[in-house]
Design a protein around this motif. Structure first.
Motif, PDB file in Angstrom:
ATOM      1  N   THR A   7       5.191   1.178  -9.222  1.00 18.23           N
ATOM      2  CA  THR A   7       5.286  -0.070  -8.471  1.00 18.23           C
ATOM      3  C   THR A   7       4.780   0.112  -7.047  1.00 18.23           C
ATOM      4  O   THR A   7       4.038  -0.724  -6.528  1.00 18.23           O
ATOM      5  CB  THR A   7       6.740  -0.586  -8.455  1.00 18.23           C
ATOM      6  OG1 THR A   7       7.182  -0.739  -9.806  1.00 18.23           O
ATOM      7  CG2 THR A   7       6.844  -1.903  -7.734  1.00 18.23           C
ATOM      8  N   THR A   8       5.155   1.201  -6.411  1.00 17.65           N
ATOM      9  CA  THR A   8       4.677   1.507  -5.065  1.00 17.65           C
ATOM     10  C   THR A   8       3.162   1.669  -5.049  1.00 17.65           C
ATOM     11  O   THR A   8       2.479   1.130  -4.172  1.00 17.65           O
ATOM     12  CB  THR A   8       5.345   2.785  -4.529  1.00 17.65           C
ATOM     13  OG1 THR A   8       6.761   2.622  -4.578  1.00 17.65           O
ATOM     14  CG2 THR A   8       4.915   3.077  -3.109  1.00 17.65           C
ATOM     15  N   ALA A   9       2.625   2.375  -6.024  1.00 18.12           N
ATOM     16  CA  ALA A   9       1.179   2.584  -6.101  1.00 18.12           C
ATOM     17  C   ALA A   9       0.440   1.272  -6.342  1.00 18.12           C
ATOM     18  O   ALA A   9      -0.618   1.033  -5.754  1.00 18.12           O
ATOM     19  CB  ALA A   9       0.849   3.584  -7.204  1.00 18.12           C
ATOM     20  N   LEU A  11       1.486  -1.837  -5.513  1.00 14.89           N
ATOM     21  CA  LEU A  11       1.585  -2.676  -4.312  1.00 14.89           C
ATOM     22  C   LEU A  11       0.687  -2.178  -3.177  1.00 14.89           C
ATOM     23  O   LEU A  11       0.102  -2.977  -2.442  1.00 14.89           O
ATOM     24  CB  LEU A  11       3.028  -2.762  -3.833  1.00 14.89           C
ATOM     25  CG  LEU A  11       3.980  -3.526  -4.745  1.00 14.89           C
ATOM     26  CD1 LEU A  11       5.408  -3.420  -4.234  1.00 14.89           C
ATOM     27  CD2 LEU A  11       3.561  -4.978  -4.857  1.00 14.89           C
ATOM     28  N   ASN A  12       0.563  -0.868  -3.032  1.00 15.82           N
ATOM     29  CA  ASN A  12      -0.246  -0.286  -1.957  1.00 15.82           C
ATOM     30  C   ASN A  12      -1.687   0.001  -2.377  1.00 15.82           C
ATOM     31  O   ASN A  12      -2.467   0.509  -1.574  1.00 15.82           O
ATOM     32  CB  ASN A  12       0.400   1.011  -1.454  1.00 15.82           C
ATOM     33  CG  ASN A  12       1.720   0.758  -0.801  1.00 15.82           C
ATOM     34  OD1 ASN A  12       1.929  -0.281  -0.188  1.00 15.82           O
ATOM     35  ND2 ASN A  12       2.633   1.700  -0.944  1.00 15.82           N
ATOM     36  N   ARG A  13      -2.030  -0.295  -3.631  1.00 13.24           N
ATOM     37  CA  ARG A  13      -3.367  -0.038  -4.176  1.00 13.24           C
ATOM     38  C   ARG A  13      -3.777   1.431  -4.065  1.00 13.24           C
ATOM     39  O   ARG A  13      -4.882   1.756  -3.680  1.00 13.24           O
ATOM     40  CB  ARG A  13      -4.416  -0.928  -3.511  1.00 13.24           C
ATOM     41  CG  ARG A  13      -4.202  -2.394  -3.702  1.00 13.24           C
ATOM     42  CD  ARG A  13      -4.532  -2.745  -5.119  1.00 13.24           C
ATOM     43  NE  ARG A  13      -4.403  -4.204  -5.302  1.00 13.24           N
ATOM     44  CZ  ARG A  13      -4.076  -4.745  -6.442  1.00 13.24           C
ATOM     45  NH1 ARG A  13      -3.849  -3.994  -7.481  1.00 13.24           N
ATOM     46  NH2 ARG A  13      -3.975  -6.034  -6.551  1.00 13.24           N
ATOM     47  N   ASN A  14      -2.841   2.315  -4.422  1.00 16.68           N
ATOM     48  CA  ASN A  14      -3.115   3.751  -4.420  1.00 16.68           C
ATOM     49  C   ASN A  14      -3.428   4.211  -5.839  1.00 16.68           C
ATOM     50  O   ASN A  14      -2.836   3.722  -6.800  1.00 16.68           O
ATOM     51  CB  ASN A  14      -1.908   4.551  -3.929  1.00 16.68           C
ATOM     52  CG  ASN A  14      -1.590   4.297  -2.490  1.00 16.68           C
ATOM     53  OD1 ASN A  14      -0.515   3.817  -2.164  1.00 16.68           O
ATOM     54  ND2 ASN A  14      -2.515   4.607  -1.613  1.00 16.68           N
ATOM     55  N   GLU A  28      -6.248   3.858 -11.578  1.00 18.19           N
ATOM     56  CA  GLU A  28      -6.002   2.760 -10.652  1.00 18.19           C
ATOM     57  C   GLU A  28      -5.041   1.815 -11.379  1.00 18.19           C
ATOM     58  O   GLU A  28      -5.460   1.049 -12.244  1.00 18.19           O
ATOM     59  CB  GLU A  28      -7.313   2.062 -10.307  1.00 18.19           C
ATOM     60  CG  GLU A  28      -8.292   2.977  -9.605  1.00 18.19           C
ATOM     61  CD  GLU A  28      -9.657   2.361  -9.412  1.00 18.19           C
ATOM     62  OE1 GLU A  28      -9.931   1.268  -9.951  1.00 18.19           O
ATOM     63  OE2 GLU A  28     -10.471   2.990  -8.712  1.00 18.19           O
ATOM     64  N   ARG A  67      -2.129   8.995  -1.971  1.00 14.97           N
ATOM     65  CA  ARG A  67      -2.023   8.031  -0.879  1.00 14.97           C
ATOM     66  C   ARG A  67      -3.304   7.891  -0.071  1.00 14.97           C
ATOM     67  O   ARG A  67      -3.509   6.901   0.606  1.00 14.97           O
ATOM     68  CB  ARG A  67      -0.860   8.403   0.021  1.00 14.97           C
ATOM     69  CG  ARG A  67       0.458   8.392  -0.718  1.00 14.97           C
ATOM     70  CD  ARG A  67       1.638   8.446   0.214  1.00 14.97           C
ATOM     71  NE  ARG A  67       2.878   8.685  -0.489  1.00 14.97           N
ATOM     72  CZ  ARG A  67       3.538   7.776  -1.188  1.00 14.97           C
ATOM     73  NH1 ARG A  67       3.058   6.577  -1.297  1.00 14.97           N
ATOM     74  NH2 ARG A  67       4.666   8.078  -1.779  1.00 14.97           N
ATOM     75  N   LYS A  70      -7.472   4.639  -1.856  1.00 17.32           N
ATOM     76  CA  LYS A  70      -7.110   3.251  -2.136  1.00 17.32           C
ATOM     77  C   LYS A  70      -8.229   2.627  -2.936  1.00 17.32           C
ATOM     78  O   LYS A  70      -9.361   3.088  -2.906  1.00 17.32           O
ATOM     79  CB  LYS A  70      -6.884   2.489  -0.837  1.00 17.32           C
ATOM     80  CG  LYS A  70      -5.667   2.974  -0.095  1.00 17.32           C
ATOM     81  CD  LYS A  70      -5.185   1.937   0.874  1.00 17.32           C
ATOM     82  CE  LYS A  70      -3.950   2.464   1.549  1.00 17.32           C
ATOM     83  NZ  LYS A  70      -2.817   1.636   1.364  1.00 17.32           N
ATOM     84  N   SER A  72      -9.846  -1.267  -4.833  1.00 18.91           N
ATOM     85  CA  SER A  72      -9.840  -2.716  -5.000  1.00 18.91           C
ATOM     86  C   SER A  72     -10.011  -2.982  -6.488  1.00 18.91           C
ATOM     87  O   SER A  72     -10.928  -2.440  -7.104  1.00 18.91           O
ATOM     88  CB  SER A  72     -10.986  -3.367  -4.236  1.00 18.91           C
ATOM     89  OG  SER A  72     -10.822  -3.166  -2.869  1.00 18.91           O
TER      90      SER A  72
END
Length: 82
Positions: A7-9, A11-14, A28, A67, A70, A72
């Motif tokens: 979830t963190t990845a 939301l942060n697009r990591n 991704e 981290r 990132k 798109s």
């Protein structure tokens, strides 16, 4: 713990790196869901590929959130017509 990392990845697009079976995957992540059998699954695009793949939570281990990297998301809307 897996859900929190993914979830963190998302939301942060990591990008994330993990072992799936015996194969190392760089992914991704797009979203987490459940299949028709009720098992958790992860949808995402493997690094260097254009296809979205499905991964079962049960087979994922050794998760690392990258981290620095990132991304798109690539969302194909309509093919270009000639």
């Amino acid at each position: 713990m897996k859900s929190f990392l993914f979830t963190t990845a998302i939301l942060n697009r990591n990008r994330v790196k993990f072992l799936y079976g015996f194969e190392e995957i760089i992914l991704e992540p797009y979203f987490v869901s459940r299949n028709k059998n009720g098992k958790k699954i992860l949808y995402g695009r493997q690094f260097g590929s254009n296809a979205v793949s499905i991964f079962e939570y049960d087979k994922i281990c050794n998760i690392k959130v990258l981290r620095i990297d990132k991304f798109s998301p690539i969302i194909p809307i309509m093919p270009i017509l000639n």
